[in-house]
Structures are given as structure tokens and as C-alpha cells.
Motif scaffolding. Sequence first.
Motif, PDB file in Angstrom:
ATOM      1  N   VAL A  18      57.144  -7.687  93.522  1.00 11.31           N
ATOM      2  CA  VAL A  18      57.836  -8.903  93.206  1.00 11.31           C
ATOM      3  C   VAL A  18      57.099 -10.148  92.650  1.00 11.31           C
ATOM      4  O   VAL A  18      56.008 -10.213  92.997  1.00 11.31           O
ATOM      5  CB  VAL A  18      58.720  -9.316  94.301  1.00 11.31           C
ATOM      6  N   THR A  58      71.428 -10.126  85.261  1.00 10.52           N
ATOM      7  CA  THR A  58      72.176 -11.550  84.864  1.00 10.52           C
ATOM      8  C   THR A  58      71.976 -11.815  83.295  1.00 10.52           C
ATOM      9  O   THR A  58      72.203 -13.001  83.106  1.00 10.52           O
ATOM     10  CB  THR A  58      71.629 -12.822  85.938  1.00 10.52           C
ATOM     11  N   LYS A 109      58.938 -22.610  87.183  1.00  8.43           N
ATOM     12  CA  LYS A 109      59.451 -21.001  87.356  1.00  8.43           C
ATOM     13  C   LYS A 109      60.133 -20.889  86.117  1.00  8.43           C
ATOM     14  O   LYS A 109      61.324 -21.496  85.653  1.00  8.43           O
ATOM     15  CB  LYS A 109      60.251 -20.670  88.598  1.00  8.43           C
ATOM     16  N   LEU A 169      55.167 -17.552  86.790  1.00  5.31           N
ATOM     17  CA  LEU A 169      55.013 -17.990  85.509  1.00  5.31           C
ATOM     18  C   LEU A 169      55.931 -19.283  85.386  1.00  5.31           C
ATOM     19  O   LEU A 169      57.337 -19.043  85.510  1.00  5.31           O
ATOM     20  CB  LEU A 169      55.393 -16.891  84.343  1.00  5.31           C
ATOM     21  N   GLY A 179      55.359 -11.185  86.921  1.00  7.58           N
ATOM     22  CA  GLY A 179      55.466 -11.217  88.476  1.00  7.58           C
ATOM     23  C   GLY A 179      55.669  -9.825  88.840  1.00  7.58           C
ATOM     24  O   GLY A 179      55.145  -9.555  90.037  1.00  7.58           O
ATOM     25  N   SER A 180      56.429  -8.668  88.035  1.00  8.62           N
ATOM     26  CA  SER A 180      56.621  -7.687  88.819  1.00  8.62           C
ATOM     27  C   SER A 180      56.575  -6.308  88.036  1.00  8.62           C
ATOM     28  O   SER A 180      56.383  -5.330  88.198  1.00  8.62           O
ATOM     29  CB  SER A 180      58.240  -7.600  89.244  1.00  8.62           C
ATOM     30  N   LYS A 190      65.986 -16.996  84.165  1.00 12.87           N
ATOM     31  CA  LYS A 190      66.993 -16.689  83.376  1.00 12.87           C
ATOM     32  C   LYS A 190      68.112 -17.722  83.488  1.00 12.87           C
ATOM     33  O   LYS A 190      68.717 -18.179  82.727  1.00 12.87           O
ATOM     34  CB  LYS A 190      67.709 -15.486  84.107  1.00 12.87           C
ATOM     35  N   GLY A 219      63.359  -4.225  91.733  1.00 13.77           N
ATOM     36  CA  GLY A 219      64.295  -4.284  90.899  1.00 13.77           C
ATOM     37  C   GLY A 219      64.931  -5.589  90.431  1.00 13.77           C
ATOM     38  O   GLY A 219      64.048  -6.523  90.701  1.00 13.77           O
ATOM     39  N   ASP A 220      65.879  -5.616  89.783  1.00 18.30           N
ATOM     40  CA  ASP A 220      66.355  -7.087  89.068  1.00 18.30           C
ATOM     41  C   ASP A 220      67.697  -6.937  88.958  1.00 18.30           C
ATOM     42  O   ASP A 220      68.420  -6.092  89.053  1.00 18.30           O
ATOM     43  CB  ASP A 220      65.749  -7.164  87.658  1.00 18.30           C
ATOM     44  N   ARG A 221      68.444  -8.591  89.082  1.00 19.65           N
ATOM     45  CA  ARG A 221      69.660  -8.580  88.847  1.00 19.65           C
ATOM     46  C   ARG A 221      69.993  -8.620  87.429  1.00 19.65           C
ATOM     47  O   ARG A 221      69.386  -9.260  86.754  1.00 19.65           O
ATOM     48  CB  ARG A 221      69.872 -10.094  89.433  1.00 19.65           C
TER      49      ARG A 221
HETATM   50  P1  ATP Z   1      67.855 -15.648  88.167  1.00 19.81           P
HETATM   51  O1  ATP Z   1      67.521 -16.894  87.592  1.00 19.81           O
HETATM   52  O2  ATP Z   1      69.061 -14.880  87.481  1.00 19.81           O
HETATM   53  O3  ATP Z   1      67.511 -15.557  89.568  1.00 19.81           O
HETATM   54  P2  ATP Z   1      65.109 -14.711  87.560  1.00 19.81           P
HETATM   55  O4  ATP Z   1      64.417 -14.701  86.322  1.00 19.81           O
HETATM   56  O5  ATP Z   1      64.879 -15.354  88.840  1.00 19.81           O
HETATM   57  O6  ATP Z   1      66.777 -14.878  87.526  1.00 19.81           O
HETATM   58  P3  ATP Z   1      65.496 -12.163  89.202  1.00 19.81           P
HETATM   59  O7  ATP Z   1      66.183 -11.147  88.649  1.00 19.81           O
HETATM   60  O8  ATP Z   1      66.081 -13.227  90.370  1.00 19.81           O
HETATM   61  O9  ATP Z   1      65.120 -13.118  88.032  1.00 19.81           O
HETATM   62  O10 ATP Z   1      64.013 -11.614  89.510  1.00 19.81           O
HETATM   63  C1  ATP Z   1      63.565 -10.358  89.300  1.00 19.81           C
HETATM   64  C2  ATP Z   1      62.144 -10.258  89.915  1.00 19.81           C
HETATM   65  O11 ATP Z   1      61.176 -10.993  88.935  1.00 19.81           O
HETATM   66  C3  ATP Z   1      61.696 -10.752  90.998  1.00 19.81           C
HETATM   67  O12 ATP Z   1      60.726 -10.083  91.662  1.00 19.81           O
HETATM   68  C4  ATP Z   1      61.130 -12.154  90.772  1.00 19.81           C
HETATM   69  O13 ATP Z   1      60.351 -12.566  91.804  1.00 19.81           O
HETATM   70  C5  ATP Z   1      60.438 -11.933  89.547  1.00 19.81           C
HETATM   71  N1  ATP Z   1      60.496 -13.206  88.686  1.00 19.81           N
HETATM   72  C6  ATP Z   1      61.378 -13.765  88.044  1.00 19.81           C
HETATM   73  N2  ATP Z   1      60.793 -14.932  87.517  1.00 19.81           N
HETATM   74  C7  ATP Z   1      59.722 -15.195  87.539  1.00 19.81           C
HETATM   75  C8  ATP Z   1      58.589 -15.665  87.272  1.00 19.81           C
HETATM   76  N3  ATP Z   1      58.986 -16.823  86.510  1.00 19.81           N
HETATM   77  N4  ATP Z   1      57.300 -15.520  87.710  1.00 19.81           N
HETATM   78  C9  ATP Z   1      57.011 -14.552  88.272  1.00 19.81           C
HETATM   79  N5  ATP Z   1      58.060 -13.465  88.778  1.00 19.81           N
HETATM   80  C10 ATP Z   1      59.133 -13.787  88.400  1.00 19.81           C
END
Ligand code: ATP
Length: 332
Positions: free
Chosen positions: A146, A11, A193, A185, A21-22, A196, A7-9
Amino acid sequence: MKRILTGDRPTGKLHLGHFVGSLANRVKLQREYECFFIIADLHTLTTKPEQTSSLKENIYQMVLDYLSIGIDPKKATIYIQSQIPEVTELAVIFGNLTTVPRLERMPTLKDVMRDADIKIPSYGLLGYPVLQAADILMVKGELVPVGKDQVSHIEVTREIARDFNRTYEAIFPEPKPLVGEIPTLPGTDGAMKMSKSVGNVINLSDSPEEVEKKVMSMYTDPTRIRVTDPGHIEGNPVFTYLDAFGSESDREQITKYEELYRTGQVGDIEVKKYLVKVLNNFLDPIRKKRTEYANQPELMEKILKEGTEKARTEAQKTLEEVKKAMKLDYFH
Ligand code: ATP
Ligand code: MG
């Protein structure tokens, strides 16, 4: 059928990093696995406890993101974490099966604190992997698609499952992470990375104009001053994106550009213009689907309500089993 939980937050909107990634793996595997996709709103409190008023809108946008990339609501269960009280009960139990130093050692803790400008972690932030373990084990998820940053969290889930199984009764699987083709990515700013909270993102819902604007100001190769200077492909997000989002028919042209770039025969602007085209071709069908679903808000509400009900039934079943295993089932 084995289960997927991920899932995802909520935000903000989902971006290309989430896709590679997912999300891509979720779409690919939704026929082979029973899928549970959690919208982890309680997890947003770990970094932004004051920003609860935007959650509702973010959740709506996130469901639109899911549906527009091809997650099938008839196959997958999409649900909201905070509406399942059993998950927090399980997290309280799991909190006793891991140690504070173990959580303090999480590499993500340092990264999240830096990105969110947090000096001292709250109890909730430290406990993030524990709540996540409850999310995953609540539905007995076996596979967790993930991004690479989350692999260390899944390791904590595995440890908690093992410890529970040993201490009480073997009821939990040891879930495995499944990392996407591109584990992390990079961002449009060249940071490791796309994220968000940093804002270096291209969203799945960006318009063609927004994509163009973001790509044209992207970070490329800082060592290259003139077009005739030999350029670097490695660590250059423009080429990483081309590689990740180009279709089969783009391959030949991408290889050509790589060669020309390395030998100083093509400028950044030309390659970036090509990337705009590639990304918009990739995003166009997603945009089309998004518009279709955005016109049906009642359908979105129905998907979330039914998904949450179904997940809650699973959660209640698991918690009952947990309490029985722990001999906490006092009343019959
Ligand atoms: P935040 O900065 O709010 O933490 P985030 O972009 O990291 O946001 P998350 O909701 O924490 O997003 O991550 C959701 C899913 O997406 C997780 O499995 C995370 O590993 C994956 N994910 C997030 N950003 C990347 C990225 N740049 N490359 C690959 N996978 C990613
Ligand atoms: Mg994150």
C-alpha cells in the motif's frame, strides 16, 4: 505460499501514485506470493454513496490498468468486493473488536473528509478500516502492498486480528504493510499526494498529448522567478517524477539537470520537456498492452468472474472457521 491482499477503490482511473505506492510491488511479488487484488467498490460508498452508476465502467478501466502494468491474471486473483457477501458479515463481527475513538483517531479520516468535502462522517466512513480488516483477513493476507497513507489502516487490521485470536481462537495472521519505493507521490499541483479525488493526477491511461499538457503546466519551484535563479530540487514534483520514472539510461541526464537547476542554468520548460519524454517512454508499453486487452472485453469479464468465484470460496472457508471459533456454528 504466503498471501498478498491489496486493492483499490474504483473511483476512477489509476495514476502514477498508485503505481509507485502499490502496483509496482504487486507486479514484483506476484511470483513469490499468492496474490488477491480486491476491487473495493463497497469502499467507494464511504465517500460517494450516490455515485454507483459509474462503478461498472470504473471497474472495467481498473482491470485494464492492472493488466496493462503487468499483473498476470493467471497468477493473481482479481475480484469484486461487493460480490462476496461473507466479507460484510465478517466486518460486522470485527466492528465489535475495535472502538469508536480508535477509528475517530485515524489520520486518514481527517484527510478524506477534507478532500471529499465531508463535514460529518457516516457510520460507513468511520468503519472504513474495519471493512478493510475484513477484506484482508478474509483471505488471510500476510503482506499488504500500500501507499504510506494506508499504513495506519493496516495497524487497525493487526489489532483486530490480535484481539480475535486472543478472544476466540488463533486463526488469523497479523498482516504487514509493504510501502512502495516512493511512499507518497506528490501531485502535479505540488500537493503532498497525487489523488483521484483532488484531480492532480497523471493517469496510467493518459495519452502522450495529455501527459504533455499536464506536465507543461506542473507546479515546480515557486521561489524561482528567473531562469538564472538557483532552483530547488527538493519538494519539486518535476524532479520527483524524473527520479521515480526515469530508466537507467536517463540517470546521467537527470543528474546533469539537477545540477544545472540548482545553479540556475536551465529553465523549467527544458526540464519539463524532458520529463514528458521520460514519462511517455515509461507509459508507452503500458498503453500498448492496454489496447490489446481493451479489444478483448470477454476475457476481462472472465478474469473478474473467475477471480470473484475463487475469492468467495476462500471467504466462505474463513467465515466457517470464524464461526466455529466463536461457537456460532449452531447447525451441522
Ligand atoms: P481517492 O482520492 O479516491 O481516495 P486515491 O488516489 O487515494 O484515491 P485509493 O484507491 O484510495 O486511491 O488508493 C489505492 C492505493 O494506492 C492505496 O494503497 C494508496 O495508498 C495508494 N496510493 C494512492 N495515491 C498514492 C500516492 N500519491 N502515492 C503513493 N501511493 C498512493
Ligand atoms: Mg485514497
